[in-house]
Design a protein around this motif. Structure first.
Motif, PDB file in Angstrom:
ATOM      1  N   PHE A  49       0.821  -1.159   0.061  1.00 22.02           N
ATOM      2  CA  PHE A  49       0.019  -0.166   0.145  1.00 22.02           C
ATOM      3  C   PHE A  49       0.872   1.218  -0.224  1.00 22.02           C
ATOM      4  CE2 PHE A  49      -3.568  -2.833   0.960  1.00 22.02           C
ATOM      5  CZ  PHE A  49      -4.528  -2.228   0.291  1.00 22.02           C
ATOM      6  N   ILE A  50       2.003   1.245   0.764  1.00 33.05           N
ATOM      7  CA  ILE A  50       2.896   2.643   0.619  1.00 33.05           C
ATOM      8  C   ILE A  50       3.435   2.483  -0.887  1.00 33.05           C
ATOM      9  CG2 ILE A  50       5.246   3.377   1.383  1.00 33.05           C
ATOM     10  CD1 ILE A  50       3.675   3.046   3.891  1.00 33.05           C
ATOM     11  N   GLU A  51       3.613   1.553  -1.478  1.00 28.43           N
ATOM     12  CA  GLU A  51       4.204   1.599  -2.950  1.00 28.43           C
ATOM     13  C   GLU A  51       2.925   2.157  -3.726  1.00 28.43           C
ATOM     14  OE1 GLU A  51       7.582   1.576  -2.813  1.00 28.43           O
ATOM     15  OE2 GLU A  51       6.790   1.397  -4.469  1.00 28.43           O
ATOM     16  N   ASP A  52       1.541   1.440  -3.629  1.00 23.72           N
ATOM     17  CA  ASP A  52       0.691   2.272  -4.194  1.00 23.72           C
ATOM     18  C   ASP A  52       0.272   3.539  -3.943  1.00 23.72           C
ATOM     19  OD1 ASP A  52       0.485  -0.468  -4.945  1.00 23.72           O
ATOM     20  OD2 ASP A  52      -1.422  -1.007  -4.041  1.00 23.72           O
ATOM     21  N   SER A  53       0.642   4.056  -2.910  1.00 22.15           N
ATOM     22  CA  SER A  53       0.597   5.428  -2.789  1.00 22.15           C
ATOM     23  C   SER A  53       1.002   6.452  -3.410  1.00 22.15           C
ATOM     24  CB  SER A  53       0.586   5.933  -1.150  1.00 22.15           C
ATOM     25  OG  SER A  53       2.046   5.897  -0.976  1.00 22.15           O
ATOM     26  N   ARG A  54       2.137   6.112  -3.951  1.00 21.76           N
ATOM     27  CA  ARG A  54       3.099   6.688  -4.669  1.00 21.76           C
ATOM     28  C   ARG A  54       2.158   7.571  -6.066  1.00 21.76           C
ATOM     29  NH1 ARG A  54       8.797   6.021  -3.810  1.00 21.76           N
ATOM     30  NH2 ARG A  54       9.191   4.209  -2.667  1.00 21.76           N
ATOM     31  N   ALA A  58      -3.746  13.031  -3.355  1.00 18.21           N
ATOM     32  CA  ALA A  58      -4.218  13.595  -2.227  1.00 18.21           C
ATOM     33  C   ALA A  58      -4.917  12.583  -1.271  1.00 18.21           C
ATOM     34  CB  ALA A  58      -5.164  14.553  -2.542  1.00 18.21           C
ATOM     35  N   SER A  59      -5.015  12.915  -0.020  1.00 10.95           N
ATOM     36  CA  SER A  59      -5.801  12.191   0.990  1.00 10.95           C
ATOM     37  C   SER A  59      -7.450  11.723   0.344  1.00 10.95           C
ATOM     38  CB  SER A  59      -5.905  12.907   2.237  1.00 10.95           C
ATOM     39  OG  SER A  59      -4.827  13.049   2.906  1.00 10.95           O
ATOM     40  N   ASN A  60      -7.545  10.438   0.620  1.00 11.56           N
ATOM     41  CA  ASN A  60      -8.949  10.008  -0.058  1.00 11.56           C
ATOM     42  C   ASN A  60      -9.279   8.926   0.979  1.00 11.56           C
ATOM     43  OD1 ASN A  60      -7.466   7.592  -0.376  1.00 11.56           O
ATOM     44  ND2 ASN A  60      -7.276   8.150  -2.571  1.00 11.56           N
ATOM     45  N   ALA A  61     -10.440   8.136   0.699  1.00 11.42           N
ATOM     46  CA  ALA A  61     -11.054   7.240   1.450  1.00 11.42           C
ATOM     47  C   ALA A  61     -10.093   6.361   2.054  1.00 11.42           C
ATOM     48  CB  ALA A  61     -12.258   6.719   0.655  1.00 11.42           C
ATOM     49  N   ALA A  62      -9.244   5.814   1.233  1.00 13.29           N
ATOM     50  CA  ALA A  62      -8.154   4.834   1.766  1.00 13.29           C
ATOM     51  C   ALA A  62      -7.066   5.516   2.537  1.00 13.29           C
ATOM     52  CB  ALA A  62      -7.781   4.240   0.434  1.00 13.29           C
ATOM     53  N   PHE A  63      -6.430   6.718   2.017  1.00 12.50           N
ATOM     54  CA  PHE A  63      -5.141   7.224   2.549  1.00 12.50           C
ATOM     55  C   PHE A  63      -5.415   8.515   3.220  1.00 12.50           C
ATOM     56  CE2 PHE A  63      -3.671   4.820  -1.189  1.00 12.50           C
ATOM     57  CZ  PHE A  63      -2.526   3.851  -0.814  1.00 12.50           C
ATOM     58  N   ASP A  64      -4.679   8.734   4.414  1.00 18.30           N
ATOM     59  CA  ASP A  64      -4.460   9.974   5.002  1.00 18.30           C
ATOM     60  C   ASP A  64      -3.007  10.458   4.757  1.00 18.30           C
ATOM     61  OD1 ASP A  64      -5.174  12.055   6.669  1.00 18.30           O
ATOM     62  OD2 ASP A  64      -3.932  11.332   8.255  1.00 18.30           O
ATOM     63  N   PHE A  65      -2.745  11.439   4.018  1.00 16.02           N
ATOM     64  CA  PHE A  65      -1.298  11.786   3.608  1.00 16.02           C
ATOM     65  C   PHE A  65      -0.852  12.777   4.556  1.00 16.02           C
ATOM     66  CE2 PHE A  65      -2.279  10.141  -0.714  1.00 16.02           C
ATOM     67  CZ  PHE A  65      -1.788   9.027  -0.607  1.00 16.02           C
ATOM     68  N   PRO A  67       1.633  16.589   4.853  1.00 15.27           N
ATOM     69  CA  PRO A  67       1.524  17.601   3.770  1.00 15.27           C
ATOM     70  C   PRO A  67       2.701  17.273   2.712  1.00 15.27           C
ATOM     71  CG  PRO A  67       2.321  18.223   6.067  1.00 15.27           C
ATOM     72  CD  PRO A  67       1.629  16.660   6.191  1.00 15.27           C
ATOM     73  N   THR A  68       3.794  16.647   3.272  1.00 16.37           N
ATOM     74  CA  THR A  68       4.785  16.459   2.236  1.00 16.37           C
ATOM     75  C   THR A  68       4.760  15.356   1.139  1.00 16.37           C
ATOM     76  OG1 THR A  68       6.098  15.363   3.634  1.00 16.37           O
ATOM     77  CG2 THR A  68       6.386  17.812   3.639  1.00 16.37           C
ATOM     78  N   HIS A  69       3.578  14.502   1.265  1.00 18.52           N
ATOM     79  CA  HIS A  69       3.664  13.418   0.579  1.00 18.52           C
ATOM     80  C   HIS A  69       3.678  13.702  -1.097  1.00 18.52           C
ATOM     81  CE1 HIS A  69       1.986   9.518  -1.105  1.00 18.52           C
ATOM     82  NE2 HIS A  69       1.258  10.018  -1.804  1.00 18.52           N
ATOM     83  N   CYS A  70       4.567  12.846  -1.688  1.00 25.32           N
ATOM     84  CA  CYS A  70       4.796  12.941  -3.001  1.00 25.32           C
ATOM     85  C   CYS A  70       5.292  11.472  -3.665  1.00 25.32           C
ATOM     86  CB  CYS A  70       5.595  13.891  -3.541  1.00 25.32           C
ATOM     87  SG  CYS A  70       7.477  13.621  -2.641  1.00 25.32           S
ATOM     88  N   PRO A  71       5.193  11.419  -4.938  1.00 21.53           N
ATOM     89  CA  PRO A  71       5.525  10.088  -5.345  1.00 21.53           C
ATOM     90  C   PRO A  71       7.132   9.621  -5.074  1.00 21.53           C
ATOM     91  CG  PRO A  71       4.746  11.443  -7.233  1.00 21.53           C
ATOM     92  CD  PRO A  71       4.689  12.182  -6.143  1.00 21.53           C
ATOM     93  N   GLU A  72       7.992  10.512  -5.073  1.00 20.24           N
ATOM     94  CA  GLU A  72       9.472  10.160  -4.656  1.00 20.24           C
ATOM     95  C   GLU A  72       9.462   9.650  -3.128  1.00 20.24           C
ATOM     96  OE1 GLU A  72       8.531  13.278  -6.144  1.00 20.24           O
ATOM     97  OE2 GLU A  72       8.652  12.116  -7.858  1.00 20.24           O
ATOM     98  N   ARG A  73       8.669  10.728  -2.305  1.00 24.65           N
ATOM     99  CA  ARG A  73       8.693  10.459  -0.745  1.00 24.65           C
ATOM    100  C   ARG A  73       7.490  10.199  -0.239  1.00 24.65           C
ATOM    101  NH1 ARG A  73      13.281  13.495   2.473  1.00 24.65           N
ATOM    102  NH2 ARG A  73      11.934  12.800   3.778  1.00 24.65           N
TER     103      ARG A  73
END
Ligand SMILES: O=C(O)CCC(=O)C(=O)O
Length: 296
Positions: A49-54, A58-65, A67-73
């Motif tokens: 799921f961490i891989e999929d989050s890339r 933005a936060s959605n029903a599955a993920f709470d991100f 503020p610095t969430h991005c594909p690289e990190r």
């Protein structure tokens, strides 16, 4: 069910001493209860799921991100409604030894409430402040337990949860600021009445099971390592406990009976409990968003 009623039923997994310790202190941590195959499966799913989050912006029903969430990190703070994210999470919650552990703590008739996978990333920013769980999702009695499994080793410096022994027998605090907005945490003036000398860190190797009663005052410490700390958390109650406000993060399985039978008679504990916001109108977010920004 009351603790005495629960303890009168023979244990399935825990020792009577572990159950007694839980009811006395309001929490426990225990190693070696979960088969290695389940632990490997949960860790693999979490990594996936961490891989999929890339690929998710933005936060959605599955993920709470964060503020610095991005594909690289990727910065996933929480995977929400875990049992709806993959059938194996529900298999673990409902069919594995984990539900038998729940039965040892809430009685033979076990109701599932909610679940999530919390990550604590390195850095001091991700402490969770002192709080109790029950004010966010009040029930007719205080059997609900948050049962967790650490998906990595959690030494004291890697963001363990920390619980105040005996605090589950004390007051249920209002989790709002002075203006009445939901804060998800206990006010400083109330915390001054809690004996923090009785706080204990719940540490242990990957696979350690932690149990926290819904009234226990708890928090979690900063992660001073360079590794993320994932913990999967599942809430169960006695079948005779009924939520009296909408759940903050309902799942498709909320209310399912995972052991025993549905209750025909509700158990009503007379201890008063503060009323949370109506989450069906406000939306919940997560404890991180609640503790960062307050909801009226
Ligand atoms: O993930 C953590 O460290 C704390 C979680 C917690 O206490 C909660 O979500 O209520």
């Amino acid at each position: 069910m009351t603790p005495d009623n629960i303890l009168a039923h023979p244990p399935r997994v825990l020792s009577q001493a572990q159950r007694g310790g839980y009811f006395e202190t309001g929490f426990f941590a225990a190693e070696g209860l979960i088969p290695a195959e389940w632990l490997r499966r949960l860790i693999a799913l979490s990594d996936r799921f961490i891989e999929d989050s890339r690929a998710v912006a933005a936060s959605n029903a599955a993920f709470d991100f964060g503020p610095t969430h991005c594909p690289e990190r990727p910065h996933v703070r929480r995977l929400r409604a875990l049992v709806d994210r993959h059938p194996d999470f529900w298999g673990f919650a409902a069919e594995s030894v984990f539900a038998d552990i729940a039965a040892d703590l809430v009685g033979p008739d076990v109701k599932f409430h909610s679940s999530k996978l919390n990550y604590k990333w390195p850095g001091a920013g991700e402490v969770v402040k002192w709080h109790q769980d029950i004010p966010a999702w009040p029930h007719t009695n205080y059997s609900p337990v948050t049962l967790g499994i650490y998906l990595c080793d959690v030494p004291p410096e890697q963001g363990p949860l920390t619980c105040v022994a005996g605090s589950h027998q004390g007051p249920i605090f209002v989790h709002r600021d002075d203006g009445g907005a939901w804060s998800g945490s206990i006010r400083d003036a109330d915390m001054a009445t809690v004996d923090l000398n009785r706080a204990q860190d719940l540490t242990g190797p990957a696979g350690t099971v932690i149990a926290i009663n819904c009234r226990t005052v708890h928090a979690s410490r900063a992660n001073f390592t360079d590794r993320v700390r994932p913990v999967a958390l599942f809430v169960y109650s006695s079948a005779d406990a009924f939520a009296w406000m909408p759940a903050p993060t309902p799942t498709t399985k909320t209310g399912a009976i995972v052991r025993g039978e549905p209750a025909r008679i509700a158990h009503l504990d007379p201890t008063p409990c503060p009323v949370p916001p109506d989450w069906s109108r406000h939306g919940y977010g997560s404890i991180f968003t609640a503790q960062d920004a307050e909801i009226g």
